[in-house]
Write an enzyme that holds these catalytic residues in place. Sequence first.
Site, PDB file in Angstrom:
ATOM      1  CB  CYS A  97     -37.121 -13.463   7.407  1.00  0.00           C
ATOM      2  SG  CYS A  97     -36.935 -14.088   9.096  1.00  0.00           S
ATOM      3  CG  HIS A 182     -35.715  -8.810   8.400  1.00  0.00           C
ATOM      4  ND1 HIS A 182     -36.998  -8.956   7.925  1.00  0.00           N
ATOM      5  CD2 HIS A 182     -35.547  -9.785   9.334  1.00  0.00           C
ATOM      6  CE1 HIS A 182     -37.595  -9.961   8.549  1.00  0.00           C
ATOM      7  NE2 HIS A 182     -36.738 -10.484   9.408  1.00  0.00           N
ATOM      8  CD  GLU A 184     -37.371  -6.125   5.699  1.00  0.00           C
ATOM      9  OE1 GLU A 184     -38.130  -6.823   6.393  1.00  0.00           O
ATOM     10  OE2 GLU A 184     -36.429  -6.588   5.032  1.00  0.00           O
TER      11      GLU A 184
END
Length: 527
Positions: A97, A182, A184
């Site tokens: 990001c 993202h 994660e």
Amino acid sequence: MSRLLPSTTNQHPTSPSFDSVVILDYGSQYAQLIARRVRDAHVYCELVPYDTDWSALKHLSPKGIILSGGPASVYEPDAPQLPSWVLESGLPVLGICYGMQLLAHTLGGRVAPAQRREYGPAVVERVADHPIFAGLPARFDVWMSHGDRIDALPPGFEVLARSANAPYAAMARDHLIGLQFHPEVAHTPLGSVILRNFLFDVCGCAPTWTAESFVEQAIREIRERVGKDRVLLALSGGVDSSVAAALIHRAIGDQLTPVFVDTGLLREGEAETIREVFGRHFRMPLVAIDARQRFLVRLRGVSDPEQKRRLIGEEFVRVFEEIARSQGPFRFLAQGTLYPDVIESAAPGASRTAAKIKTHHNVGGLPQDLEFELLEPLRYLFKDEVRAIGRLLGLPEEIVQRQPFPGPGLAVRILGEVTEEALAIVRRADTIVREEVEAAGLSDGLWQFFAVLLPVHSTGVMGDQRTYARVIAIRAVTSTDAMTADWARLPHDLLARLANRIVNEVPGVNRVVYDITSKPPATIEWE
């Protein structure tokens, strides 16, 4: 008195046997999740402020660097920048990001406000092959959270993927990789695959970060640091201090003196369990101190939660200083501080971008004139890692699976002044909560479940008589690492049993409420 000397050697469990990566934190709410996903892949990592100097990291010998997301825009004058050593190191870099936009901005690309911001689920389409996407389908779901986008790639970069609103959803030039989404978060279902591809295929890491390898390394480092000196350990009986005690005892034997201070702020039956497990089972030279009245006197008239934590932390240390004078000399004070403690307290080692949430009595609540050096072998571990190490060290399951308990104990589960009456109320209510949740077979699926005594009274009717009595709040949450948590959807019949038992079995209580707030915005504990 000497100043507080934090531990150094054993805080960073690194050696040639542990491959590692460094995560530079640019203020993302998901930064700790990146660390969790990397650890889940059995690769060691540390999350550090974005402007950390290379000299503070080179001892890790990292094999890669991850740049987290963040709330800033790279084109703003005061936006966080990319340290020069990142590119000079020649290491693989994964920008996520803001991290991707920072790579693009630094290397000659163009970043601008997006005409249409992307917050939430999106679908990306692969347009080029790269090891980062090995094993992924042509289209896959991701989670976006950005208001800027890359309008022009830096020289030499190629686009790897795009989405409906992001023409450059992923980019790469050799070992420099950027992802606009993202990986994660759980809302990117294949995100763990992407991160593992980066760790194993791009960085060349090996999955050597295991409980066994940590214990072996930690024992060696504890022995090297402690030498022939003695260690005093603050043993609360919770998972963290128990594992720290077992680990340090494995390393240095009876050079460790575990001290259990009965503050009067513990759960029902806890003091007896601690004496049984550590005094008789592990045969440690346990020193048990009855300081119940001492702590009550110190907390008299105190309602502010931060002041409670600091007073309890100070009193703990005073007790240890007295033990050190009578049974010493001791050079070290050992504690079961964990990584989330450090992050939440914004203590040294935590991200500079993290706001201070609360003082943990075993981090920021310690007096600065402490007469010991701190020994914190678990300081860079998450709770699930600590549990795995506890099992490896032979701790009984009742200790390993014990739910987290705050260092200040029941003092921060009493909102307002801590008195003997308040302690009796919250202790009995907490026991009922534990009994009923465990009887329902739900305890293994919950991170924490407990009772809180609120600083209000409520009108009620009991036995045809008007009552004006105390209120108990029940808190139950699910989590994996305490960085985020969701309120538990307990069955209504269980909640009914809890309320019925508490108002009937706990004198002075006539109302029970259930906390349905997640973290964030709330913390797990009320104080």
